[in-house]
Design an enzyme around this catalytic site. Structure first.
Site, mmCIF file in Angstrom:
data_model
loop_
_atom_site.group_PDB
_atom_site.id
_atom_site.type_symbol
_atom_site.label_atom_id
_atom_site.label_comp_id
_atom_site.label_asym_id
_atom_site.label_seq_id
_atom_site.Cartn_x
_atom_site.Cartn_y
_atom_site.Cartn_z
ATOM 1 N N LYS A 1 5.277 4.836 -7.651
ATOM 2 C CA LYS A 1 3.885 5.170 -8.010
ATOM 3 C C LYS A 1 3.808 6.374 -8.953
ATOM 4 O O LYS A 1 3.037 6.387 -9.903
ATOM 5 C CB LYS A 1 3.107 5.468 -6.723
ATOM 6 C CG LYS A 1 1.625 5.213 -6.802
ATOM 7 C CD LYS A 1 0.972 5.158 -5.432
ATOM 8 C CE LYS A 1 1.073 6.465 -4.675
ATOM 9 N NZ LYS A 1 0.564 6.417 -3.301
ATOM 10 N N LYS A 2 4.620 7.405 -8.662
ATOM 11 C CA LYS A 2 4.450 8.682 -9.387
ATOM 12 C C LYS A 2 5.637 9.072 -10.258
ATOM 13 O O LYS A 2 5.606 10.104 -10.930
ATOM 14 C CB LYS A 2 4.175 9.811 -8.392
ATOM 15 C CG LYS A 2 2.849 9.618 -7.662
ATOM 16 C CD LYS A 2 2.553 10.687 -6.644
ATOM 17 C CE LYS A 2 1.276 10.361 -5.883
ATOM 18 N NZ LYS A 2 1.091 11.194 -4.695
HETATM 19 N N1 CTP Z 1 -6.492 14.397 -0.012
HETATM 20 C C1 CTP Z 1 -7.722 15.070 0.119
HETATM 21 N N2 CTP Z 1 -7.933 16.240 -0.554
HETATM 22 C C2 CTP Z 1 -6.970 16.759 -1.359
HETATM 23 C C3 CTP Z 1 -5.720 16.109 -1.500
HETATM 24 C C4 CTP Z 1 -5.518 14.920 -0.798
HETATM 25 O O1 CTP Z 1 -8.601 14.601 0.825
HETATM 26 N N3 CTP Z 1 -7.235 17.887 -2.023
HETATM 27 C C5 CTP Z 1 -6.288 13.131 0.690
HETATM 28 C C6 CTP Z 1 -6.076 11.959 -0.268
HETATM 29 O O2 CTP Z 1 -7.314 11.494 -0.750
HETATM 30 C C7 CTP Z 1 -5.379 10.959 0.627
HETATM 31 C C8 CTP Z 1 -4.564 11.868 1.590
HETATM 32 O O3 CTP Z 1 -5.108 13.184 1.460
HETATM 33 O O4 CTP Z 1 -6.320 10.210 1.376
HETATM 34 C C9 CTP Z 1 -3.088 11.888 1.219
HETATM 35 O O5 CTP Z 1 -3.023 12.246 -0.150
HETATM 36 P P1 CTP Z 1 -1.688 12.487 -0.963
HETATM 37 O O6 CTP Z 1 -1.655 11.595 -2.144
HETATM 38 O O7 CTP Z 1 -0.538 12.451 -0.041
HETATM 39 O O8 CTP Z 1 -1.913 14.027 -1.424
HETATM 40 P P2 CTP Z 1 -2.192 14.659 -2.834
HETATM 41 O O9 CTP Z 1 -2.261 16.138 -2.664
HETATM 42 O O10 CTP Z 1 -3.366 13.987 -3.501
HETATM 43 O O11 CTP Z 1 -0.845 14.302 -3.597
HETATM 44 P P3 CTP Z 1 -0.544 14.170 -5.172
HETATM 45 O O12 CTP Z 1 -0.966 15.414 -5.845
HETATM 46 O O13 CTP Z 1 0.957 13.953 -5.208
HETATM 47 O O14 CTP Z 1 -1.311 12.938 -5.641
#
Ligand code: CTP
Length: 134
Positions: free
Chosen positions: A45-46
């Site tokens: 994905k990333k």
């Molecule tokens: N999430 C959230 N608020 C944030 C970061 C994440 O509510 N500031 C939520 C996402 O919407 C998801 C869950 O936490 O439902 C897991 O998100 P994840 O993708 O693991 O975390 P991210 O911090 O968004 O990671 P990345 O930056 O790698 O996308």
């Protein structure tokens, strides 16, 4: 009858945004199940592997008082099966996923909760990188 809530994510470099969504997901029902995505899923994905390996991410999420059950999410394509297997009444996702899981509204309620402002795993990794580079 008890309400089962399910949510999914990577939860790498566990942060307060993760705490907030898990706490709010838990508050929507009586039982919270969390699918923690594999290292391989994250790579596809990333384009990078998580900092914390999947067994550790799973253990961290499982240690939250608001989380009742955890499992490793092996594939995005199995989402429907996971919802059925875990008898989910509500699927919760952060609103960065808005609309993306509406196809499951035939078997459960789908709720998108607002993300916590100004924090993400990607930003934290970037921040640490820039501190080292300085
Ligand atoms: N999430 C959230 N608020 C944030 C970061 C994440 O509510 N500031 C939520 C996402 O919407 C998801 C869950 O936490 O439902 C897991 O998100 P994840 O993708 O693991 O975390 P991210 O911090 O968004 O990671 P990345 O930056 O790698 O996308």
């Amino acid at each position: 009858m008890s309400t089962k809530v399910i949510t999914f994510g990577t939860y790498d470099v566990f942060h307060v945004g993760h705490v907030n969504i898990l706490t709010r997901a838990h508050d929507l029902g009586d039982h919270l199940t969390v699918g923690v995505s594999t290292d391989a899923m994250n790579f596809s994905k990333k384009g990078r592997y998580p900092v914390y390996r999947q067994e550790h991410r799973l253990e961290i999420v499982a240690s939250m008082a608001c989380v009742d059950e955890v499992f490793i999410e092996e594939s995005l394509d199995l989402k429907r099966q996971y919802l059925i297997d875990h008898k989910a009444d509500i699927l919760v996702m952060g609103n960065d996923w808005e609309g993306r899981f509406d196809e499951f509204k035939d078997i459960c309620e789908v709720k998108y909760l607002p993300r916590t402002d100004d924090i993400s795993t990607t930003d934290i990794i970037q921040d640490i990188r820039s501190r080292i580079d300085d």
